[in-house]
Design a protein around this motif. Structure first.
Motif, PDB file in Angstrom:
ATOM      1  N   LYS A   1       1.653   2.316 -18.958  1.00  0.00           N
ATOM      2  CA  LYS A   1       2.613   2.006 -20.007  1.00  0.00           C
ATOM      3  C   LYS A   1       3.839   1.217 -19.537  1.00  0.00           C
ATOM      4  O   LYS A   1       4.150   0.155 -20.069  1.00  0.00           O
ATOM      5  CB  LYS A   1       3.060   3.328 -20.636  1.00  0.00           C
ATOM      6  CG  LYS A   1       4.075   3.176 -21.720  1.00  0.00           C
ATOM      7  CD  LYS A   1       4.269   4.506 -22.429  1.00  0.00           C
ATOM      8  CE  LYS A   1       5.517   4.478 -23.274  1.00  0.00           C
ATOM      9  NZ  LYS A   1       5.679   5.753 -23.984  1.00  0.00           N
ATOM     10  N   LYS A   2       4.535   1.741 -18.531  1.00  0.00           N
ATOM     11  CA  LYS A   2       5.760   1.072 -18.059  1.00  0.00           C
ATOM     12  C   LYS A   2       5.489  -0.364 -17.660  1.00  0.00           C
ATOM     13  O   LYS A   2       6.274  -1.262 -17.904  1.00  0.00           O
ATOM     14  CB  LYS A   2       6.314   1.798 -16.828  1.00  0.00           C
ATOM     15  CG  LYS A   2       7.051   3.065 -17.154  1.00  0.00           C
ATOM     16  CD  LYS A   2       7.565   3.675 -15.860  1.00  0.00           C
ATOM     17  CE  LYS A   2       8.103   5.075 -16.130  1.00  0.00           C
ATOM     18  NZ  LYS A   2       8.530   5.690 -14.865  1.00  0.00           N
ATOM     19  N   GLN A   3       4.313  -0.554 -16.996  1.00  0.00           N
ATOM     20  CA  GLN A   3       3.983  -1.894 -16.520  1.00  0.00           C
ATOM     21  C   GLN A   3       3.678  -2.838 -17.688  1.00  0.00           C
ATOM     22  O   GLN A   3       4.073  -3.994 -17.679  1.00  0.00           O
ATOM     23  CB  GLN A   3       2.784  -1.828 -15.576  1.00  0.00           C
ATOM     24  CG  GLN A   3       3.161  -1.174 -14.241  1.00  0.00           C
ATOM     25  CD  GLN A   3       1.947  -0.887 -13.403  1.00  0.00           C
ATOM     26  OE1 GLN A   3       0.984  -0.278 -13.898  1.00  0.00           O
ATOM     27  NE2 GLN A   3       1.967  -1.307 -12.153  1.00  0.00           N
ATOM     28  N   ILE A   4       2.957  -2.312 -18.684  1.00  0.00           N
ATOM     29  CA  ILE A   4       2.645  -3.144 -19.841  1.00  0.00           C
ATOM     30  C   ILE A   4       3.934  -3.562 -20.546  1.00  0.00           C
ATOM     31  O   ILE A   4       4.132  -4.730 -20.886  1.00  0.00           O
ATOM     32  CB  ILE A   4       1.732  -2.382 -20.829  1.00  0.00           C
ATOM     33  CG1 ILE A   4       0.371  -2.143 -20.176  1.00  0.00           C
ATOM     34  CG2 ILE A   4       1.562  -3.169 -22.127  1.00  0.00           C
ATOM     35  CD1 ILE A   4      -0.527  -1.223 -20.984  1.00  0.00           C
ATOM     36  N   LEU A   5       4.822  -2.593 -20.736  1.00  0.00           N
ATOM     37  CA  LEU A   5       6.080  -2.921 -21.389  1.00  0.00           C
ATOM     38  C   LEU A   5       6.863  -3.955 -20.582  1.00  0.00           C
ATOM     39  O   LEU A   5       7.325  -4.968 -21.116  1.00  0.00           O
ATOM     40  CB  LEU A   5       6.923  -1.659 -21.599  1.00  0.00           C
ATOM     41  CG  LEU A   5       6.395  -0.707 -22.679  1.00  0.00           C
ATOM     42  CD1 LEU A   5       7.197   0.584 -22.692  1.00  0.00           C
ATOM     43  CD2 LEU A   5       6.435  -1.363 -24.051  1.00  0.00           C
TER      44      LEU A   5
ATOM     45  N   LYS B   1      -1.368  10.536 -27.982  1.00  0.00           N
ATOM     46  CA  LYS B   1      -1.805   9.581 -26.968  1.00  0.00           C
ATOM     47  C   LYS B   1      -2.461   8.349 -27.603  1.00  0.00           C
ATOM     48  O   LYS B   1      -2.247   7.216 -27.160  1.00  0.00           O
ATOM     49  CB  LYS B   1      -2.782  10.267 -26.009  1.00  0.00           C
ATOM     50  CG  LYS B   1      -3.158   9.442 -24.793  1.00  0.00           C
ATOM     51  CD  LYS B   1      -3.581  10.301 -23.636  1.00  0.00           C
ATOM     52  CE  LYS B   1      -4.498   9.534 -22.694  1.00  0.00           C
ATOM     53  NZ  LYS B   1      -5.856   9.302 -23.267  1.00  0.00           N
ATOM     54  N   THR B   2      -3.260   8.558 -28.619  1.00  0.00           N
ATOM     55  CA  THR B   2      -3.921   7.433 -29.279  1.00  0.00           C
ATOM     56  C   THR B   2      -2.906   6.486 -29.916  1.00  0.00           C
ATOM     57  O   THR B   2      -2.992   5.269 -29.766  1.00  0.00           O
ATOM     58  CB  THR B   2      -4.898   7.951 -30.355  1.00  0.00           C
ATOM     59  OG1 THR B   2      -5.695   8.962 -29.771  1.00  0.00           O
ATOM     60  CG2 THR B   2      -5.761   6.831 -30.891  1.00  0.00           C
ATOM     61  N   SER B   3      -1.944   7.014 -30.635  1.00  0.00           N
ATOM     62  CA  SER B   3      -0.919   6.163 -31.240  1.00  0.00           C
ATOM     63  C   SER B   3      -0.215   5.365 -30.164  1.00  0.00           C
ATOM     64  O   SER B   3       0.120   4.191 -30.340  1.00  0.00           O
ATOM     65  CB  SER B   3       0.136   7.013 -31.954  1.00  0.00           C
ATOM     66  OG  SER B   3      -0.449   7.886 -32.846  1.00  0.00           O
ATOM     67  N   ASP B   4       0.028   6.037 -29.076  1.00  0.00           N
ATOM     68  CA  ASP B   4       0.689   5.415 -27.950  1.00  0.00           C
ATOM     69  C   ASP B   4      -0.124   4.221 -27.441  1.00  0.00           C
ATOM     70  O   ASP B   4       0.404   3.122 -27.242  1.00  0.00           O
ATOM     71  CB  ASP B   4       0.791   6.481 -26.844  1.00  0.00           C
ATOM     72  CG  ASP B   4       2.034   6.314 -26.019  1.00  0.00           C
ATOM     73  OD1 ASP B   4       2.811   5.383 -26.307  1.00  0.00           O
ATOM     74  OD2 ASP B   4       2.248   7.119 -25.100  1.00  0.00           O
ATOM     75  N   GLU B   5      -1.416   4.454 -27.280  1.00  0.00           N
ATOM     76  CA  GLU B   5      -2.296   3.374 -26.797  1.00  0.00           C
ATOM     77  C   GLU B   5      -2.349   2.204 -27.761  1.00  0.00           C
ATOM     78  O   GLU B   5      -2.328   1.050 -27.363  1.00  0.00           O
ATOM     79  CB  GLU B   5      -3.717   3.915 -26.617  1.00  0.00           C
ATOM     80  CG  GLU B   5      -3.934   4.660 -25.312  1.00  0.00           C
ATOM     81  CD  GLU B   5      -5.275   5.383 -25.322  1.00  0.00           C
ATOM     82  OE1 GLU B   5      -5.470   6.248 -24.460  1.00  0.00           O
ATOM     83  OE2 GLU B   5      -6.110   5.075 -26.204  1.00  0.00           O
ATOM     84  N   ILE B   6      -2.416   2.541 -29.068  1.00  0.00           N
ATOM     85  CA  ILE B   6      -2.482   1.467 -30.061  1.00  0.00           C
ATOM     86  C   ILE B   6      -1.189   0.660 -30.035  1.00  0.00           C
ATOM     87  O   ILE B   6      -1.215  -0.581 -30.056  1.00  0.00           O
ATOM     88  CB  ILE B   6      -2.732   2.058 -31.467  1.00  0.00           C
ATOM     89  CG1 ILE B   6      -4.135   2.678 -31.519  1.00  0.00           C
ATOM     90  CG2 ILE B   6      -2.582   0.993 -32.540  1.00  0.00           C
ATOM     91  CD1 ILE B   6      -4.441   3.421 -32.799  1.00  0.00           C
ATOM     92  N   ALA B   7      -0.061   1.348 -29.948  1.00  0.00           N
ATOM     93  CA  ALA B   7       1.222   0.642 -29.901  1.00  0.00           C
ATOM     94  C   ALA B   7       1.269  -0.298 -28.698  1.00  0.00           C
ATOM     95  O   ALA B   7       1.716  -1.451 -28.806  1.00  0.00           O
ATOM     96  CB  ALA B   7       2.376   1.645 -29.849  1.00  0.00           C
ATOM     97  N   LEU B   8       0.775   0.194 -27.551  1.00  0.00           N
ATOM     98  CA  LEU B   8       0.794  -0.650 -26.346  1.00  0.00           C
ATOM     99  C   LEU B   8      -0.126  -1.846 -26.488  1.00  0.00           C
ATOM    100  O   LEU B   8       0.211  -2.955 -26.080  1.00  0.00           O
ATOM    101  CB  LEU B   8       0.391   0.173 -25.118  1.00  0.00           C
ATOM    102  CG  LEU B   8       1.507   1.046 -24.564  1.00  0.00           C
ATOM    103  CD1 LEU B   8       0.984   1.845 -23.383  1.00  0.00           C
ATOM    104  CD2 LEU B   8       2.694   0.184 -24.144  1.00  0.00           C
ATOM    105  N   LYS B   9      -1.320  -1.607 -27.059  1.00  0.00           N
ATOM    106  CA  LYS B   9      -2.244  -2.736 -27.255  1.00  0.00           C
ATOM    107  C   LYS B   9      -1.621  -3.771 -28.162  1.00  0.00           C
ATOM    108  O   LYS B   9      -1.757  -4.983 -27.952  1.00  0.00           O
ATOM    109  CB  LYS B   9      -3.562  -2.234 -27.862  1.00  0.00           C
ATOM    110  CG  LYS B   9      -4.504  -1.678 -26.814  1.00  0.00           C
ATOM    111  CD  LYS B   9      -5.843  -1.324 -27.426  1.00  0.00           C
ATOM    112  CE  LYS B   9      -6.689  -0.534 -26.423  1.00  0.00           C
ATOM    113  NZ  LYS B   9      -7.666   0.325 -27.106  1.00  0.00           N
ATOM    114  N   PHE B  10      -0.923  -3.297 -29.198  1.00  0.00           N
ATOM    115  CA  PHE B  10      -0.247  -4.222 -30.100  1.00  0.00           C
ATOM    116  C   PHE B  10       0.826  -5.020 -29.347  1.00  0.00           C
ATOM    117  O   PHE B  10       0.914  -6.242 -29.462  1.00  0.00           O
ATOM    118  CB  PHE B  10       0.387  -3.470 -31.269  1.00  0.00           C
ATOM    119  CG  PHE B  10       1.288  -4.331 -32.080  1.00  0.00           C
ATOM    120  CD1 PHE B  10       0.771  -5.279 -32.960  1.00  0.00           C
ATOM    121  CD2 PHE B  10       2.672  -4.243 -31.948  1.00  0.00           C
ATOM    122  CE1 PHE B  10       1.605  -6.107 -33.687  1.00  0.00           C
ATOM    123  CE2 PHE B  10       3.515  -5.071 -32.672  1.00  0.00           C
ATOM    124  CZ  PHE B  10       2.974  -6.004 -33.544  1.00  0.00           C
TER     125      PHE B  10
END
Lengths: 296, 296, 296, 296, 296, 296
Positions: E3-7, F97-106
């Motif tokens: 996460k941190k790296q993606i951000l 965790k899933t919402s988190d992943e989707i937000a990061l993918k976005f």
């Protein structure tokens, strides 16, 4: 008992008019609004010190516009709060016309209030060698704040408005730590330096050119009670004549008179009258001892 | 070095976790929110004094709706802040369920807190001849503000919530100049007049019908230190029994007992216990002198 | 006279530049903005204590972003207010470049200000057994608030900025009841407990590891006046050396020196210098009497 | 002419009541407030769709509290705006009691308005294959917004309230591009898809189960003028019977009747009545041509 | 990658000045502020229609104060935005004096803009039989909104201000669905009913007493391109002479002239000039068919 | 029935869960928040067009800080709204965790979204001779607003997020009058001029370098219904190949293909496919007549 039930039970208990509320007659209803009263004070600052508070004023011509707009708003808010104060605290339904008249009479005292506030600013400037500009006092000395609140509240009290004056001085108390009862009578060229902890009681009479420092109490020594055991509101606070200076943390208590041109030193506890031209100082009250660093 | 570089350099220096922050473990992270805690207090005022704070309430029927809405918001905010307090200051990850239970237990004490606050209002009314209506006290006397904060904070402290209680009493301290530690135990019918400068320490125990004036300190005389030189949190503040009045600027220090039905005059420095029914007054400590107007 | 006329008359009277305003040169015009100065302080809190004030910071990486954004806003606001201060209070039209330079020099002191503030927090933690976490102090102890204001104001004063420093310390005075003049010089590891009513004068010099309690005055004893009767700004407040503790409500007045490693008890009135390693306590000043419950 | 003079000249010119304002009788004075009317609509949304608009509602029990609080606020705001509308636009000083009665009559129609709005939502859901949940329609389809505004405005119009209804539908027009006159009569199960550019005139009568698409105009063909040349407000817009669908960008003009169970295709210009069960389609109106890429 | 790296990766990518930004020269920097421009429009509404927008005005006397205060604010905001527009979009650093002059010239046109807007209101009133009071038009008809924006934007454009005029008309476009280019020239007594979808192009010239309905386009037919393939800004939109009415959804395209006293019916597609006193109507373009209820 | 009873009756009626709400399963509960979603869009604008939206950015260095802070806030808000969307509209309790992943993918698609938006800006600049600077387009052209909303909504839809995408495009619809379904597929270099009334349906496929004008509908001709009478979501909107321009108010309906390099004139109603390199124009459809000024 589960969550919803606990919440619902307490909502019901707290929403009921309790026996205490009934006995004290404090059931709520339409009240004066603290937010509106704060706005009234803000408007008064803009009217009395245009350019220092409220919008920037870019030319002399536009002082007229700004004062005019603030005055219109003031008149409307004030009239309404006066009306609400009578209704809530006197149980009387003051006619709208009466509130209107009181508001106008108050507005008619504003030029005089402004003049006197400027004498306080001048006195403050003379008392504090740290002052570098008059504007500095208007901007940031608690004296201006507290005296604007007090002088406005006092004028409203004299017009018979209930409670509103007290709300106004308590606002200043909260901001400055200086607690002046709106019933006190205070002359011109009045100054308070630092000021935290100053208390000036309801029946005080203070002359011109008086200066107080932080922590000074002008209080009551004892109360008179009537046959029901209720304290009676009689003159019970000191009279301070002209040209008196009272240094920090001194207490002057009871209906005594401090004669003009007197200096009261710091940390004094005074319950008897003092002749003019006096100088009151504390006896030496400390003993010195060399110690080896242990705590008290 | 030019502007951009100076800014960038200091941004980097200040953004780094300094050695002090590491040592003190104060790196920030998710904290309780002062803004939310202020909202919690605002909601409590609306729940306990409906009609005085928050929206106008136009009929008895709608007290239910207003208290209900405020309670729902309170429950949500409080639960969250309790959770954050545990996480930030105990390093423990309290389960959401626990925060929930604590919030509910706290809400369950609200009717009692309301009842006791009304005894404080009644006491204040009896102590001050300037009061004209109970509503005036609720509206603008600092006693209501400070006691609502204190009694709420004390209830949270008893439920084990860390730091939140202290934040709540410091808010009242900032507004009123009255500093009551949430750990102090204070009985019913408690009143403080003017109040600026009052300090009530963590281990104080105060009975019923006690009245304080401005500047009164109920403090510690000395601390006990452990072998590491850290001060130890032992009972070190006074016990004040029922029906005691303490006048302005007096200091009562150490784990001493002021017996019931005692009056302590103003400006007293007291470090020894006092028997019931005592009356403590200051020795005459001033000398008068006629002077010719020169400054001190 | 009817309503419209009364309003119009007073608008005109109050909009005019009064003779007092002319004499005092306080006609308003573009002034520093209290609202912007409050924002400056808010930004400084976010820069010095990231995570405690302002937005939540969710990772170490993003401290950099947050401090950077706050710094940019700080630099802009500060430059402008410095410029306005010179124009309003020095009558000089400081070049924009100069304001810019002063703002940058100030920003360059921030890491040192942060370091020293952390020593104050450490001192506070050592002084108060009620503290449970460093974060608790940052969050809610008035010492952090007041020292941040003071240390920032002092730095601006040293850079020659007029009035702004005083506005900043008065903001802290209003919130905490602690009145520190920005001209005072205060060392590291400084702490004030409770604090309401503390006054520290303009020419005070305070060493390291000094602790004050509520109501302590470090004031002037008398002023020197010049031939025009204006008070002269000379050194007139005490020098407090290292490792001194002064208990509640004591007043230390005049250009005297309190030697290092000294303890001054509560309620002391002190106007003469004291040697190092002293311990000053009050003489027993109360008389006890058994009474039968009558009021004072 | 210099700056101050130009500003002052234009201020004076613009502050004067111009001849046009006098002729049109538009001098201002106390008017209904657009901001309050927006709040009224917001309250209605919270009352009719609790949980979708306004505060989160956490349990079924607390729907009662939220609806109650919103209703109380609605009643107060509405009464006042009704009163102002009569005063500003009818020149009549409606007694407060009358405004009160009208507001209550309106509130008494709310359950029915809610029921009908839910039929519109159901119709919309049937018309649009892209819908995935009813809540999606309430949240983000312009039909809900526009029909809530229209149905509320229509109810107020029927109670004789002037101008307020028109302000309310214009708010929806601004947000959705759909312009429904509050005087139109619209049955149940009404839906509009996309909707931008739809116009529904004052004297339209629309049955149940009617669906419109973007750009549909239900307008007047021509006006009747009286002897003064003023247009006369007679029935001049179409009657649309039950079960009619009108596709995008078609215009139906004049007091004609579109019989039930009819379909009007897109881009139709229709000024004559149509029998039930009709299907109106456009003649093929395009010519195709193969070209080599040049612009039109 | 966590996460941190993606951000952090995306923050870096998005913070970089991309090649596109470099090519298009859109790197940001200090821009005109949409929020300030909205405030400018709000001030203009208060100046031109005092009492309808902004604070209630309670007497004729206080129109002067309100207009004066709004004018002062307008002058300051406008000057600044004009300056920013030149800097951002012309790359020229207009001297502050020039912006000042332009702002004053603009202010000098306000009385005339007010006069013309009142002719639009009068025209609207004559066109719509549903109007019940002039105030109703000012309050809620999109014509007032859109024409105020357009007439102000046009005046600024004539004074050479870049981009600001376009921002102002786009604000009206967003609120009303009516898109008038600030470059268009529009006479007096202009009205638009309903209006959603109206487009009036940059080089249109429109006479007096012209009325448009919703969906009317006054557009370009084709562009002329220069040798680089960039479209050239030549006169390409229609000229509409006096006393022309154009009904809903018609398109008039290209540099053609619609002669005075002409009526263009709805849904017309017109690309050739029309002589005065014409009446253009659509050929019957629908075929009716009785059907048995099947979908299209 | 008196006032209190009418209010209480309607409060109870409206607070109950109606039969319609039960049937439609729209009882409220915790929902996505329109206010938070608006903040998400605001943050995206600040991230994609730094300097144009949000705070002024004064140096290239500080783009990093600003984008970083906005990104952190975005990530938090988005994650939460995604989670709420799943819970409200899918009935599934998506793991945090899933919402988190989707937000990061976005967030990982943002640099690409930015790149494509810049192609739209370039296309718009080429299409409109009135443009004077790229910044002008970013600032005030509806195309930027609507395409940012659409491209973001489309990316979220592809990640499976329910309803949120539709709320985001409806926000743009309300502001611009342009209604693009998030399901549509739109290539690069896309532009819309004026735009009011444009509708682009859910299953549209649009190539690169396509330009639309106001009022263009890319819609469905008819729906397919399943055995329950519910419309089925099948491909039913047009495919527009590369390099197509469609002029104002034309409707292209049904699953047809408009071949590449085609021009469709204004006011066209098209329901059949068109070969590449076509040019479609309307037949002359107006008759002119000289008239003597009478109304239609």
């Amino acid at each position: 008992m589960e969550k919803k039930q606990i919440l619902a039970k307490n909502v019901n208990l707290l929403a009921e008019i309790s026996q205490q509320e009934k006995t004290m007659k404090t059931e709520g209803g339409k009240q004066p609004s603290v937010i509106v009263i704060e706005r009234i004070i803000e408007l008064l600052k803009q009217i009395i010190f245009p350019g220092y508070f409220g919008a920037e004023i870019r030319s002399r011509e536009s002082r007229l516009y700004h004062v005019g707009v603030s005055m219109e708003a003031l008149e409307k808010d004030l009239k309404e709060q006066i009306c609400l104060s009578f209704r809530s605290f006197k149980g009387e339904d003051v006619k709208e016309k009466t509130s209107d008249e009181i508001a106008l009479k108050f507005i008619d005292t504003l030029p005089e209030i402004k003049r006197v506030l400027y004498t306080d600013i001048e006195a403050m400037s003379n008392a504090d060698p740290a002052v570098t500009a008059y504007g500095e006092i208007i901007f940031c000395y608690p004296i201006v704040q507290v005296m604007l609140h007090y002088r406005v509240a006092h004028a409203l009290l004299r017009l018979g408005v209930p409670v509103l004056p007290r709300i106004i001085t308590e606002m200043a108390h909260s901001k400055t730590g200086i607690d002046i009862h709106p019933g006190a009578q205070i002359g011109e060229y009045f100054s308070i330096d630092h000021g935290t902890g100053v208390v000036i009681g309801e029946t005080c009479i203070i002359g011109n050119h008086v200066t107080l420092y932080q922590g000074v109490t002008l209080g009551a020594k004892k109360f008179t009670y009537n046959e029901n055991g209720t304290p009676v509101n009689t003159p019970r606070h000191p009279i301070i004549e002209d040209n008196v200076t009272i240094y920090s943390n001194s207490s002057i208590l009871g209906r005594i008179t401090i004669g003009h041109d007197t200096i009261v030193g710091g940390n004094i506890w005074l319950t008897e009258s003092v002749r003019p031209y006096s100088k009151i100082v504390q006896q030496k009250a400390v003993s010195e001892a060399f110690i080896d660093g242990a705590g008290i």
